[in-house]
Write a protein that holds these residues in place. Sequence first.
Motif, PDB file in Angstrom:
ATOM      1  N   MET A   1      -6.964   0.418   8.533  1.00 44.91           N
ATOM      2  CA  MET A   1      -7.200  -0.874   8.880  1.00 44.91           C
ATOM      3  C   MET A   1      -5.824  -1.567   9.931  1.00 44.91           C
ATOM      4  SD  MET A   1      -8.232  -2.483   5.585  1.00 44.91           S
ATOM      5  CE  MET A   1      -8.520  -2.523   4.399  1.00 44.91           C
TER       6      MET A   1
ATOM      7  N   LEU B   1      -4.909   8.185   0.167  1.00 42.00           N
ATOM      8  CA  LEU B   1      -4.913   6.970   0.396  1.00 42.00           C
ATOM      9  C   LEU B   1      -4.160   6.097   1.309  1.00 42.00           C
ATOM     10  CD1 LEU B   1      -5.432   5.985  -3.323  1.00 42.00           C
ATOM     11  CD2 LEU B   1      -7.007   6.325  -1.735  1.00 42.00           C
TER      12      LEU B   1
ATOM     13  N   ILE C   1     -12.930   4.389   2.247  1.00 42.90           N
ATOM     14  CA  ILE C   1     -13.465   4.140   1.480  1.00 42.90           C
ATOM     15  C   ILE C   1     -13.898   5.230   0.690  1.00 42.90           C
ATOM     16  CG2 ILE C   1     -13.842   3.402  -0.949  1.00 42.90           C
ATOM     17  CD1 ILE C   1     -11.809   0.783  -0.614  1.00 42.90           C
ATOM     18  N   ILE C   2     -14.992   5.156   1.422  1.00 45.58           N
ATOM     19  CA  ILE C   2     -16.053   6.535   0.958  1.00 45.58           C
ATOM     20  C   ILE C   2     -16.171   8.227   1.233  1.00 45.58           C
ATOM     21  CG2 ILE C   2     -18.695   7.286   1.396  1.00 45.58           C
ATOM     22  CD1 ILE C   2     -19.437   4.222   1.777  1.00 45.58           C
TER      23      ILE C   2
ATOM     24  N   ILE D   1       0.812  -0.840   0.023  1.00 45.00           N
ATOM     25  CA  ILE D   1       0.145   0.108   0.036  1.00 45.00           C
ATOM     26  C   ILE D   1       0.505   1.164   0.022  1.00 45.00           C
ATOM     27  CG2 ILE D   1      -1.468   1.144   1.022  1.00 45.00           C
ATOM     28  CD1 ILE D   1      -2.768  -0.847   1.782  1.00 45.00           C
TER      29      ILE D   1
ATOM     30  N   GLY E   1     -12.321   0.314   6.394  1.00 46.96           N
ATOM     31  CA  GLY E   1     -11.987  -0.398   5.085  1.00 46.96           C
ATOM     32  C   GLY E   1     -12.935   0.769   4.447  1.00 46.96           C
ATOM     33  N   GLN E   2     -14.337   0.556   4.398  1.00 43.68           N
ATOM     34  CA  GLN E   2     -15.343   0.728   4.123  1.00 43.68           C
ATOM     35  C   GLN E   2     -15.316   2.660   4.115  1.00 43.68           C
ATOM     36  OE1 GLN E   2     -19.143  -1.418   4.702  1.00 43.68           O
ATOM     37  NE2 GLN E   2     -19.769  -1.449   3.002  1.00 43.68           N
TER      38      GLN E   2
ATOM     39  N   LEU F   1      -6.527   4.706   4.941  1.00 39.18           N
ATOM     40  CA  LEU F   1      -6.401   4.002   4.794  1.00 39.18           C
ATOM     41  C   LEU F   1      -5.229   2.440   5.367  1.00 39.18           C
ATOM     42  CD1 LEU F   1      -8.466   2.261   2.607  1.00 39.18           C
ATOM     43  CD2 LEU F   1      -6.550   1.815   0.874  1.00 39.18           C
TER      44      LEU F   1
ATOM     45  N   PHE G   1     -11.803   8.300  -0.500  1.00 34.51           N
ATOM     46  CA  PHE G   1     -11.071   8.365  -2.256  1.00 34.51           C
ATOM     47  C   PHE G   1     -11.783   9.398  -3.317  1.00 34.51           C
ATOM     48  CE2 PHE G   1     -11.814   6.441  -7.149  1.00 34.51           C
ATOM     49  CZ  PHE G   1     -10.363   6.953  -6.861  1.00 34.51           C
TER      50      PHE G   1
ATOM     51  N   GLN H   1     -12.234  -3.811  11.232  1.00 33.43           N
ATOM     52  CA  GLN H   1     -11.129  -3.382  10.140  1.00 33.43           C
ATOM     53  C   GLN H   1     -12.337  -3.663   8.256  1.00 33.43           C
ATOM     54  OE1 GLN H   1      -8.050  -6.031   8.362  1.00 33.43           O
ATOM     55  NE2 GLN H   1      -8.170  -7.388   9.732  1.00 33.43           N
ATOM     56  N   PHE H   2     -13.557  -4.208   9.105  1.00 29.39           N
ATOM     57  CA  PHE H   2     -14.372  -4.194   6.944  1.00 29.39           C
ATOM     58  C   PHE H   2     -15.112  -2.320   7.678  1.00 29.39           C
ATOM     59  CE2 PHE H   2     -18.593  -4.972   5.885  1.00 29.39           C
ATOM     60  CZ  PHE H   2     -18.588  -5.157   5.150  1.00 29.39           C
TER      61      PHE H   2
END
Lengths: 391, 369, 596
Positions: free
Chosen positions: A216, A208, A311-312, A45, A307-308, A212, A315, A303-304
């Motif tokens: 994470m 990012l 991103i929203i 990353i 991450g979601q 991100l 990015f 984590q899930f």
Amino acid sequence: MTPENVKKTARTSGGLPGGGGKMRLRGLLRKEFLQILRDPSSIAIAFLMPVLLLLLFGYGVSLNAKHVPLGIVVDNPNADTSSFIGSFRQSSYFSPVVMPGMRQAVTAMESGDIEGILHLREDFSRQLRGPEGAPIQVIVDGTDANNARQISGYVQDAWSKWLGLRSIARGSAMNNIPVQTEQRIWFNSELRSRDFLVPGLIAVIMTLIGALLTAMVMAREWERGTMEALLATPVEKREILLGKIIPYFTLGLGGMTLSVTMSFFLFRVPLIGSLFVLFVAASLFLFASLGMGLLISIISKNQFVAGQVAIIVTFLPAFILSGFIFDIRSMPLPIRFVTHLIAASYFVAILQTVFLAGDIWQVILPNALALVIMSAIFLGISTRKFRKRLE
Amino acid sequence: MWRRILALTIKEFLALLKDKRSRMVVVVPPLVQLLVFGYAATYDLKNVPYAVYNEDTGKASRDLLAGFRGSPNFSEVALLSSEGQIEPVIDKKEALLVIHIDSRFSRDLLLGRSARVQIIVDGRNSNTAMLAQNYASTIINNFNTAWNARHGRAGPPAYVTTRAWFNPNLESRWFIVPGIVGLLTLVVTMMVTALSVAREREQGTFDQLLVTPLRPLEMIIGKSLPGFLIGMSEATVIILAAVLWFKVPFLGNVATLYTGVFLFLLSAIGIGLMISSIAITQQQGLLGAFLFLVPAIILSGFTTPIANMPPLIQELTLLNPMRYFMVILRGVFLEGMSFHLLIGQFWPLAAIAVTTLTAAGWLFRHRLY
Amino acid sequence: MPGPGQSMHTVATEDSVIILEGVSKYFVTGKRKIAALQNVDMFVRRGIITGLIGPDGAGKTTLMRMSTGLLAPDAGKITILGIDATSDSLLMEASIGYMPQRFGLYEDLTVMENMKLYADLHEVPEELRPPRFEELLHMTGLGPFISRLAGRLSGGMKQKLGLACTLVRPPQLLLLDEPTVGVDPVSRRELWSIVYRLVREEGMSVLLSTAYLDEAERCNDVILFHEGRLLGQGPPESFSEPMQGHTYSVSVPGMKNRVLQGDLLRCPDVTDAVVQGDRVRLVMEGTVPPEPAALLPSAKNMSLTPVRPRFEDAFISILRRSRPVSLKTADEGIVTAAHTGTSDDHIIEVKNVQRKFGDFYAVKRITFSVKKGEVFGLLGANGAGKSTTFRMLCGLLPPSAGNLSVAGVDLRKAPAAARAHIGYMSQKFSLYGNLSVRENLRFFGSTYGLSGRTLRENIQWALERFDLGDHEEITSAELPLGHKQRLAMACALMHNPDILFLDEPTSGVDPIARREFWHRINTLAERGVTVMVTTHFMEEAEYCDSLAVMSAGEILALGTPAEIKAKAVSADLPEPTMEDAFISLISDNAPAQKTS
């Protein structure tokens, strides 16, 4: 050593504030760096993603139309029309395609094979010598308005060049244009879109990496149960947060160095301002985006979801609202207000200025200040929200 | 067979929408993004801030500047009194453009000589700079035509008349908003599908599914339907918003558009499910979806034309379903493209959909871990 | 040593390392507020091992976390080593060591790096480290592995490393949350010997929670929890002594122990009956010796001998008082007579099967077969290869080599319809967490092609038979673990399968739920369903008709429980338990293990 001895020393060293904190922080930092080294995904990353994104977008994203397929319809070909068409053939902006008639040209345009039509009518030569002048009819495909404007600008350029050449050939000083415009484009004289897109891209990439990655790794500690074990030790929350910020800050600066190097050597973006200012700004921005990542992960602890959310909130806004590609000055007022909430917009402003215009403090300072405030807010809320508790 | 598919679909919907938070993730961000991006994503410049440094005292220069003052595209922010003021006013981004008229301007014009005007543009954003420059040229051209007419002079031997088809006022919103249909539909579909298998693998329920007599085809249909229906309704809402709210003209045929939406959704779902069945954990699924989304969006022609890309990258975009969908959307919306003109876009989408869905179905059972 | 002889009524003294006064703690799950602990007064004494015992959901982990300051009580006061755990948690944390249930080892760090990290966090001075590390490595036997990544260690070794990390700076108080769950018996014994040594040599106080009831007897003091309330505290003997005269060992020649146990459980006045070795252990409610004829008129020649009570007997009888038994009688409904009795047909065959992951062999050339109508057990610690074997049998994973067949077909290649004959319950609770109980049942029923009336009837059957009727609208994630496990089994049985695969069905489930569970399996087996089950509870092996003992991907022994135990008979151990047998099997194979 006897157990009593161990116990005694443990008692005396335990719980002492001050000097001991350094040892704890050092331990956390060493752990984090070892994890980064052994986990290929964070290296990927931090280093692979910038390279890939920069390559793909540095080459792929361009607003400079070149070799535009232009349909040319000449009703009555002769020396005048070929002299005019000749100026299009030489231009690298166009790849002219001669069409037998308007019908074919219209079909070609409708199916997207050509992006514009240049039509010289039957009596072009006659009108050229008449008092009215000869009309040159240009039809552009307006679907992509920006592209259409560029194409019509290019046509204008070709036309005025042709006029100039024509008047020189005829030995007349005056080409019947009263006001001649002399264009001076500062900072990017050739208007290479890459020169302004690549610095902006650095901001998108850093967003990012910062948000991100931190979101994470922090969530990972919760999920793998390592956070519970960590919290039960005498470590302070300040140390846990610093133990996350310092490594990923370093990693982020590494990604930044890589991006700047690539911009300069690969994409030949000029760097007018100083590297020092660039990296100070990058540091401030990293604090803001690390802070955002921390906050996201502290709130979601998973984590899930982290991450979601990352991103929203990172990015798409960084892509569309930061001024990276769409000029903030073109946006309606309420939206411009929204862009102030996005850290990337300040960083983009600094990057574009430092790269192309130099160290212009009137631009850098207010934006840097905004970054400082945003970092303070994000890190502050993170520290407040982060509890040495499981609830 | 249909009973099992129905059961699976109902389960997928319940799993997706029962939880308030995941319902929000599917519904709220796309709508907010539609509004924000619909307004934010524009290349059109309004009110270009400009400064004037006029050394000329004649009437002609005032006439020229009146053209700028009267234009809705420009707004004057400063009158400069020395050359030294030009640099700071641009550096600080107070003005995007400075008009510099020298002291001989009116005299030259009256003597029938070409007068010069200098336009200095801030090139930091090259696109904005070019637009501003184009606007300025138009005003100066209008001035020239008027001057020639008023003084009885012959104009240039040839002049350009430009017309823009499909978008006569060249509003870039007309171009961007249909693109947003594709952008948001893709994001939502990926969010829904890219995690559907990965989540089940992580929670262990996928094994439970695999030991039931469900066939791969039934699983694909069952897993695709929720993403398909959500994507479909999301696309419909955005299309309606584009037409009714953003007033983008809709010239084409609804059936043609929906053929495109249908095929695009299938290919997006196929890619999502494929990523999802390769991933072991949800995190990997999310990362995979993301690594697909970013290039897919940027290299789709949504913001920058594919034609401007180097040949190698142009060929790479042939794998990107967004690319075809962008052409379909804009073609149907703005140009009223007919079905047969779009066949060249439909079949690649269908091919991507068939390939990825088949691969996903195979991976359901053959992905080892 | 402060003796265990003292009664349950001792009050907190100077000598108490943990004192809880009126402590309550609530959690909100969904829309419901659940009391994890209710008004608990309790203390833990210095210098001994105190065991925290209670079924799943009793509040053990909550209590542990509150004692380390990770959770704040909603009411009451917690004092640890004389320090207020809530307000001065940093100060307190410097003197305790806590090992959470899933200990937070950094799996991508080596053994040594993990230990160094915790030494840093606990600020152990550099000069004290080498001797301490050496001591800990010696104690845990991790010496040869210091540069191995923690993620590559076996389950038992991970636990020992976790313990070593907790001990880098000797704490005064050591809190261990279920340290032995899922660990093989050998490692379990080693962990216990380490804990004993710490108490003996370093004078540590230990609070340890456990799900294994036999471990309660190894503690000096036991605290019994149930549904957030303290049920009793005292030395283990103080619990088992009152059971004197209630406990018997029963056997009936020519009657299967499983059947005997089932029949006994249905008798009045019986508190508990479990298969233990070749006999059935019986716990009566009263002290009057039962008449064999009155107890089970059908059983001929019943031998009934009184035995010494143990902690588990007391535990079950205390719990039974608060939770009535819910063993439904004979008819298990829809699972009907298509299959009757045991036959000699081999319904599952495994020949030379192996499975590689990279260069790691999860399963090494195993061979066994299962007869129709048998309860076949795969016994072994976590990581022994049981789940991998299961996944291959169910067609979820192809074997790297070898052949296997279930009901004559390889499920990986067979048509989808063949899967309708099996039921599968996977290791973790794997139902859709945000679907309600009824929705889960309906979904799994439909995927097996049930519909209309059959589907409705089977759902109704499952809700009644598995006592889920009161919970049918609750989302399954909110169910207590025991209920989840019942629901998972109901889902696996909805379509009336011939073969049932159950992967670690009793892991983390409390003893009463485990008894109910095995009762269900027995009933199914009696009706001719072939049941294949994995477990890491050694005593559960007794319920199986035959079993395979697995370790490190190999089958160490194959046979009936009696045959396997017979292998471990020696002069010292005339009557070995299954755990003894397992340990002796492992040590016999030790040379082979070292090389792997």
